[in-house]
Scaffold this active site. Structure first.
Site, PDB file in Angstrom:
ATOM      1  N   GLU A   1      34.484  27.453   3.720  1.00 39.82           N
ATOM      2  CA  GLU A   1      33.653  28.557   4.226  1.00 39.82           C
ATOM      3  C   GLU A   1      33.851  28.635   5.746  1.00 39.82           C
ATOM      4  O   GLU A   1      34.642  27.905   6.323  1.00 39.82           O
ATOM      5  CB  GLU A   1      32.170  28.336   3.884  1.00 39.82           C
ATOM      6  CG  GLU A   1      31.568  27.089   4.502  1.00 39.82           C
ATOM      7  CD  GLU A   1      30.145  26.801   4.018  1.00 39.82           C
ATOM      8  OE1 GLU A   1      29.612  27.520   3.150  1.00 39.82           O
ATOM      9  OE2 GLU A   1      29.565  25.811   4.514  1.00 39.82           O
TER      10      GLU A   1
ATOM     11  N   ASP B   1      25.499  28.345  12.540  1.00 39.42           N
ATOM     12  CA  ASP B   1      26.611  29.271  12.261  1.00 39.42           C
ATOM     13  C   ASP B   1      26.894  30.210  13.446  1.00 39.42           C
ATOM     14  O   ASP B   1      26.945  31.442  13.279  1.00 39.42           O
ATOM     15  CB  ASP B   1      26.272  30.139  11.029  1.00 39.42           C
ATOM     16  CG  ASP B   1      25.813  29.324   9.827  1.00 39.42           C
ATOM     17  OD1 ASP B   1      26.343  28.228   9.621  1.00 39.42           O
ATOM     18  OD2 ASP B   1      24.921  29.809   9.100  1.00 39.42           O
TER      19      ASP B   1
HETATM   20  O1  FUB Z   1      23.839  29.000   7.007  1.00 43.31           O
HETATM   21  C1  FUB Z   1      24.060  29.202   5.636  1.00 43.31           C
HETATM   22  C2  FUB Z   1      25.420  28.754   5.244  1.00 43.31           C
HETATM   23  O2  FUB Z   1      25.596  27.386   5.606  1.00 43.31           O
HETATM   24  C3  FUB Z   1      26.550  29.452   5.965  1.00 43.31           C
HETATM   25  O3  FUB Z   1      26.782  30.742   5.495  1.00 43.31           O
HETATM   26  C4  FUB Z   1      27.631  28.472   5.748  1.00 43.31           C
HETATM   27  O4  FUB Z   1      28.760  28.686   6.515  1.00 43.31           O
HETATM   28  C5  FUB Z   1      26.934  27.177   6.051  1.00 43.31           C
HETATM   29  O5  FUB Z   1      26.900  26.891   7.419  1.00 43.31           O
END
Ligand code: FUB
Length: 325
Positions: A224, A15
């Site tokens: 997301e 991320d």
């Molecule tokens: O790293 C945890 C979660 O996985 C992140 O918040 C999302 O975007 C995904 O990459």
């Protein structure tokens, strides 16, 4: 596949939020760690408990690990899961925005403040009032106004907030099945970067027909990993499509949108999640992203990589080198 090397291999990273501060490239990633938690759609296996910051003077050059800059035990309101962070600079201070579950298991967004981009950061005692869900991404516009984008469906709990209140029963519904897709959220930030000065509003993505993307449009709808950057006077909102594993983007004349769908930046990578940032450094544009190649495909043990991107005459984003041969 034309593969890239991870920027670091001594820890697992994911991320990545990249920014240029004080002439260097800084990367604010999640710090993945090994757990024996089984994979599930809530993302329980992503059980991170601290953050490192990395910096570099050049892309492809040595990378400095600034060590642990914030840890769970120092954040009073957090129970678990320090997920994807981002950072911003305002008036000479540095702000680390991060999502985590509060003591009731509800994801909120917190902010921690530091004097240097490489940390350390001290967390505010409470999450940002009115914040919820995951994956905060800050954007400071040329006029100095800062915005915070956030949200993620499924394990990110965005589907629990359709009324503005947390509806725990919606947790397992994951997302809308028909009608318009759930949207990422945005609010303006105060000058001290610690609160919202506007109500939280939807980041609407329109299709070529001028209508909001449908919930059933899993190849294009927001899941997301929100990110906003500005190129040639336009605002680019980029994001992950989650279960279809693409990184896509949409363009607007206004940081609050609506944005019009523009295309795909990255095809699926090794591992379930895909998450990124886009930054200009020394006259070139870069996509920071992750895959799970370092762990040979373990979804929650990821590594950050970099690819150059370019824009065509219409402002469409392309990888400088193809992802696949
Ligand atoms: O790293 C945890 C979660 O996985 C992140 O918040 C999302 O975007 C995904 O990459």
């Amino acid at each position: 596949m034309v593969d890239k090397d991870p920027i670091v291999t001594h820890v697992f990273t994911a991320d990545p939020s990249a920014h240029v501060f004080k002439g260097k490239l800084y990367v604010y990633p999640s710090h993945d760690r090994e757990t024996d938690i089984q994979d599930n759609d809530n993302g329980d296996q992503y059980d991170m408990n601290d953050y490192h910051v990395f910096s570099m003077d050049s892309v492809g050059g040595p990378v400095t690990d600034h060590g642990v800059v914030l840890k769970q035990e120092d954040i009073p309101w957090v129970s678990k899961q320090l997920w994807a962070p981002d950072a911003a600079e305002k008036n000479g201070k540095y702000y680390l925005f991060f999502p985590a579950r509060d003591k009731d298991g509800i994801f909120r967004v917190g902010v921690a403040v530091g004097d240097e981009p490489g940390g350390p950061f001290k967390a505010e005692p409470e999450p940002i009032k009115g914040s919820f869900s995951i994956d905060p991404a800050s954007f400071v516009d040329e006029d100095g106004q800062a915005y915070l984008y956030f949200g993620g469906i499924w394990g990110g709990q965005l589907q629990c907030w359709t009324t503005g209140e947390f509806i725990r029963a919606n947790y397992s519904n994951m997302e809308a099945q028909d009608g318009p897709a759930l949207c990422a959220k945005v609010a303006k930030l105060s000058d001290d970067m610690k609160s919202f000065t506007t109500p939280v509003q939807d980041v609407v993505i329109l299709g070529e027909d001028g209508k909001p993307l449908a919930a059933s449009d899993h190849d294009r709808r927001f899941f997301e990993a929100a990110w906003v950057h500005k190129y040639n006077g336009k605002y680019y909102f980029s994001y992950s499509t989650g279960d279809t594993h693409y990184l896509c983007y949409a363009i607007s004349d206004n940081p609050l949108g609506p944005f019009t769908y523009g295309g795909r930046i990255l095809e699926p990578v090794i591992g379930w999640t895909t998450h990124h940032s886009i930054v200009e450094f020394k006259g070139k544009w870069y996509l920071f992203y992750h895959d799970a190649s370092l762990s040979k495909g373990v979804n929650h043990l990821r590594c950050v990589k970099i690819r150059e991107i370019v824009y065509d005459a219409e402002g469409k984003i392309k990888l400088a080198e193809p992802q696949h041969k």
